[in-house]
Motif scaffolding. Structure first.
Motif, mmCIF file in Angstrom:
data_model
loop_
_atom_site.group_PDB
_atom_site.id
_atom_site.type_symbol
_atom_site.label_atom_id
_atom_site.label_comp_id
_atom_site.label_asym_id
_atom_site.label_seq_id
_atom_site.Cartn_x
_atom_site.Cartn_y
_atom_site.Cartn_z
ATOM 1 N N LEU A 70 0.828 -1.211 0.000
ATOM 2 C CA LEU A 70 0.000 0.000 0.000
ATOM 3 C C LEU A 70 0.861 1.258 0.000
ATOM 4 O O LEU A 70 0.620 2.196 -0.766
ATOM 5 C CB LEU A 70 -0.932 -0.012 1.210
ATOM 6 N N GLY A 71 1.877 1.276 0.879
ATOM 7 C CA GLY A 71 2.743 2.451 0.940
ATOM 8 C C GLY A 71 3.528 2.644 -0.335
ATOM 9 O O GLY A 71 3.665 3.770 -0.834
ATOM 10 N N GLY A 72 4.056 1.547 -0.878
ATOM 11 C CA GLY A 72 4.839 1.640 -2.106
ATOM 12 C C GLY A 72 4.031 2.157 -3.274
ATOM 13 O O GLY A 72 4.494 2.985 -4.061
ATOM 14 N N ARG A 73 2.785 1.672 -3.379
ATOM 15 C CA ARG A 73 1.941 2.094 -4.500
ATOM 16 C C ARG A 73 1.493 3.544 -4.350
ATOM 17 O O ARG A 73 1.641 4.350 -5.277
ATOM 18 C CB ARG A 73 0.716 1.184 -4.585
ATOM 19 N N PHE A 74 0.940 3.876 -3.205
ATOM 20 C CA PHE A 74 0.441 5.236 -3.027
ATOM 21 C C PHE A 74 1.587 6.243 -2.954
ATOM 22 O O PHE A 74 1.412 7.410 -3.328
ATOM 23 C CB PHE A 74 -0.449 5.317 -1.786
ATOM 24 N N GLY A 75 2.759 5.801 -2.501
ATOM 25 C CA GLY A 75 3.917 6.682 -2.532
ATOM 26 C C GLY A 75 4.322 7.012 -3.951
ATOM 27 O O GLY A 75 4.656 8.161 -4.269
ATOM 28 N N TYR A 76 4.274 6.020 -4.823
ATOM 29 C CA TYR A 76 4.611 6.259 -6.241
ATOM 30 C C TYR A 76 3.611 7.224 -6.866
ATOM 31 O O TYR A 76 3.991 8.147 -7.586
ATOM 32 C CB TYR A 76 4.613 4.936 -7.004
ATOM 33 N N VAL A 77 2.332 6.979 -6.580
ATOM 34 C CA VAL A 77 1.289 7.862 -7.126
ATOM 35 C C VAL A 77 1.499 9.289 -6.653
ATOM 36 O O VAL A 77 1.448 10.245 -7.445
ATOM 37 C CB VAL A 77 -0.107 7.353 -6.717
ATOM 38 N N LEU A 78 1.755 9.470 -5.365
ATOM 39 C CA LEU A 78 1.873 10.809 -4.780
ATOM 40 C C LEU A 78 3.156 11.507 -5.208
ATOM 41 O O LEU A 78 3.136 12.692 -5.579
ATOM 42 C CB LEU A 78 1.817 10.706 -3.259
ATOM 43 N N PHE A 79 4.275 10.801 -5.178
ATOM 44 C CA PHE A 79 5.567 11.425 -5.420
ATOM 45 C C PHE A 79 5.925 11.561 -6.900
ATOM 46 O O PHE A 79 6.680 12.457 -7.276
ATOM 47 C CB PHE A 79 6.684 10.629 -4.730
ATOM 48 N N TYR A 80 5.383 10.678 -7.733
ATOM 49 C CA TYR A 80 5.890 10.608 -9.101
ATOM 50 C C TYR A 80 4.864 10.944 -10.190
ATOM 51 O O TYR A 80 5.185 11.679 -11.121
ATOM 52 C CB TYR A 80 6.490 9.220 -9.359
ATOM 53 N N GLU A 81 3.656 10.414 -10.142
ATOM 54 C CA GLU A 81 2.724 10.629 -11.255
ATOM 55 C C GLU A 81 1.322 10.975 -10.754
ATOM 56 O O GLU A 81 0.338 10.406 -11.221
ATOM 57 C CB GLU A 81 2.670 9.388 -12.146
ATOM 58 N N LEU A 82 1.236 11.906 -9.844
ATOM 59 C CA LEU A 82 -0.053 12.252 -9.250
ATOM 60 C C LEU A 82 -1.047 12.743 -10.300
ATOM 61 O O LEU A 82 -2.204 12.313 -10.323
ATOM 62 C CB LEU A 82 0.135 13.314 -8.165
ATOM 63 N N ASP A 83 -0.612 13.642 -11.176
ATOM 64 C CA ASP A 83 -1.529 14.204 -12.183
ATOM 65 C C ASP A 83 -2.105 13.125 -13.081
ATOM 66 O O ASP A 83 -3.304 13.125 -13.396
ATOM 67 C CB ASP A 83 -0.805 15.258 -13.030
ATOM 68 N N ALA A 84 -1.253 12.195 -13.516
ATOM 69 C CA ALA A 84 -1.713 11.135 -14.411
ATOM 70 C C ALA A 84 -2.736 10.240 -13.725
ATOM 71 O O ALA A 84 -3.749 9.853 -14.323
ATOM 72 C CB ALA A 84 -0.521 10.305 -14.894
ATOM 73 N N TYR A 85 -2.496 9.917 -12.464
ATOM 74 C CA TYR A 85 -3.421 9.032 -11.753
ATOM 75 C C TYR A 85 -4.704 9.748 -11.348
ATOM 76 O O TYR A 85 -5.738 9.107 -11.195
ATOM 77 C CB TYR A 85 -2.736 8.428 -10.526
ATOM 78 N N LEU A 86 -4.653 11.056 -11.160
ATOM 79 C CA LEU A 86 -5.875 11.801 -10.872
ATOM 80 C C LEU A 86 -6.818 11.775 -12.072
ATOM 81 O O LEU A 86 -8.040 11.790 -11.917
ATOM 82 C CB LEU A 86 -5.540 13.249 -10.504
ATOM 83 N N GLN A 87 -6.253 11.708 -13.266
ATOM 84 C CA GLN A 87 -7.070 11.629 -14.476
ATOM 85 C C GLN A 87 -7.686 10.238 -14.633
ATOM 86 O O GLN A 87 -8.793 10.099 -15.169
ATOM 87 C CB GLN A 87 -6.226 11.975 -15.700
ATOM 88 N N LYS A 88 -6.970 9.208 -14.165
ATOM 89 C CA LYS A 88 -7.480 7.836 -14.248
ATOM 90 C C LYS A 88 -7.295 7.167 -12.875
ATOM 91 O O LYS A 88 -6.409 6.319 -12.710
ATOM 92 C CB LYS A 88 -6.755 7.044 -15.330
ATOM 93 N N PRO A 89 -8.094 7.538 -11.889
ATOM 94 C CA PRO A 89 -7.873 7.043 -10.519
ATOM 95 C C PRO A 89 -7.955 5.530 -10.375
ATOM 96 O O PRO A 89 -7.280 4.954 -9.519
ATOM 97 C CB PRO A 89 -8.972 7.747 -9.711
ATOM 98 N N LEU A 90 -8.747 4.865 -11.201
ATOM 99 C CA LEU A 90 -8.855 3.415 -11.083
ATOM 100 C C LEU A 90 -7.562 2.708 -11.460
ATOM 101 O O LEU A 90 -7.329 1.567 -11.027
ATOM 102 C CB LEU A 90 -10.004 2.895 -11.959
ATOM 103 N N SER A 91 -6.706 3.378 -12.233
ATOM 104 C CA SER A 91 -5.436 2.761 -12.627
ATOM 105 C C SER A 91 -4.487 2.617 -11.435
ATOM 106 O O SER A 91 -3.493 1.903 -11.529
ATOM 107 C CB SER A 91 -4.766 3.584 -13.731
ATOM 108 N N ILE A 92 -4.806 3.288 -10.331
ATOM 109 C CA ILE A 92 -3.994 3.125 -9.121
ATOM 110 C C ILE A 92 -4.016 1.667 -8.667
ATOM 111 O O ILE A 92 -3.037 1.154 -8.118
ATOM 112 C CB ILE A 92 -4.517 4.037 -7.990
ATOM 113 N N LEU A 93 -5.125 0.984 -8.931
ATOM 114 C CA LEU A 93 -5.280 -0.395 -8.487
ATOM 115 C C LEU A 93 -4.575 -1.393 -9.405
ATOM 116 O O LEU A 93 -4.444 -2.570 -9.037
ATOM 117 C CB LEU A 93 -6.772 -0.747 -8.409
#
Length: 274
Positions: A70-93
């Motif tokens: 959980l930390g590794g995934r959400f850390g990557y989303v937050l630190f590295y590609e937040l804008d991209a994942y905000l556009q496609k939030p389901l891709s976080i999974l």
């Protein structure tokens, strides 16, 4: 005479494929790292004595595993590609497409250890000191998997051991994944093993954790000088990379823990060990 760059070993990222099920080297690296770390933590718990005991470590492994993922995934989303994942939030999974952050995983594991220690009334720093020497095991196998995948390559160089990585153009580059496997994995593991087997060091709770944080932070900051920054981030504040920026707090906390342990009264016997 100019030397030709080394040929990148074309290893299939998929180790075994059975129908729709694929076992990748990267997933195997996580599995081996967690299992090997768990077994070594059991040994260290017996070496320290008292609690956490082996039964506590058995329960802690599941908490740490969730913290890593959980930390590794959400850390990557937050630190590295937040804008991209905000556009496609389901891709976080979609974890199987990659995208994990060590620093995020560290936050996740730290949170897991804190909650576990609180719920079970266990000494926090003692748990941290038992877990810390196991982390380089996973880092070693994880960086080797990065190399097999041909990802996170280094900057362009004319070093005789340079390699041309698939997808990185025609210019030879530093195999920075192997640098990280060596420094963050092998070297850091040896240092922590030597220290943790000294009783005088084990008595000073937090010292092993501090050395780990300091050692990883300095290793990562150094290797980032040879690693190509992520294309979507590039160089950030004062020419630093994201990896360097995230590692600086680790160095600071590591130094603080080391000083706290060294400056503790007496030989550390006053610190709780059970």
């Amino acid at each position: 005479m100019d030397l030709l760059p080394l040929t990148f070993p074309a290893i299939d990222p998929v180790l075994v494929e059975i129908g729709p099920i694929s076992i990748r080297w990267y997933g195997l690296a996580y599995l081996v790292g967690i299992v090997a770390g768990w077994r070594y933590a059991l040994y260290l718990a017996r070496l320290y004595g008292g609690r956490p005991a082996s039964t506590d470590i058995e329960s802690l492994v599941l908490w740490i595993t969730f913290g890593i993922i959980l930390g590794g995934r959400f850390g990557y989303v937050l630190f590295y590609e937040l804008d991209a994942y905000l556009q496609k939030p389901l891709s976080i999974l979609v974890l199987w497409h990659g995208g994990m952050s060590f620093h995020g995983g560290l936050v996740g594991v730290t949170a897991a250890i804190i909650i576990f220690a609180w719920k079970n009334e266990l000494p926090l720093l003692k748990i941290a000191d038992i877990v810390a020497p196991t982390v380089p095991i996973g880092l070693f196998f994880g960086r080797l998997a990065n190399f097999i995948n041909g990802e996170l390559w280094g900057r362009v160089t004319d070093a005789p051991w340079a390699m041309v990585f698939p997808g990185a153009g025609d210019l030879p580059r530093h195999p920075s994944q192997l640098y990280e496997a060596f420094l963050e994995g092998l070297v850091l593991f040896v240092v922590l093993v030597v220290l943790v087997h000294r009783q005088s060091i084990r008595k000073r709770l937090g010292l092993i954790t501090g050395v780990f944080l300091l050692g990883y932070g300095l290793s990562r900051i150094t290797v980032e000088l040879f690693r190509e920054p992520d294309a979507f981030l590039g160089f950030l504040l004062a020419g630093l990379t994201m990896g360097q920026i995230l590692s600086i707090p680790m160095v600071a906390v590591g130094i603080a823990l080391i000083l706290r342990a060294i400056l503790a009264p007496g030989d550390g016997r006053q610190l709780p060990t059970t």
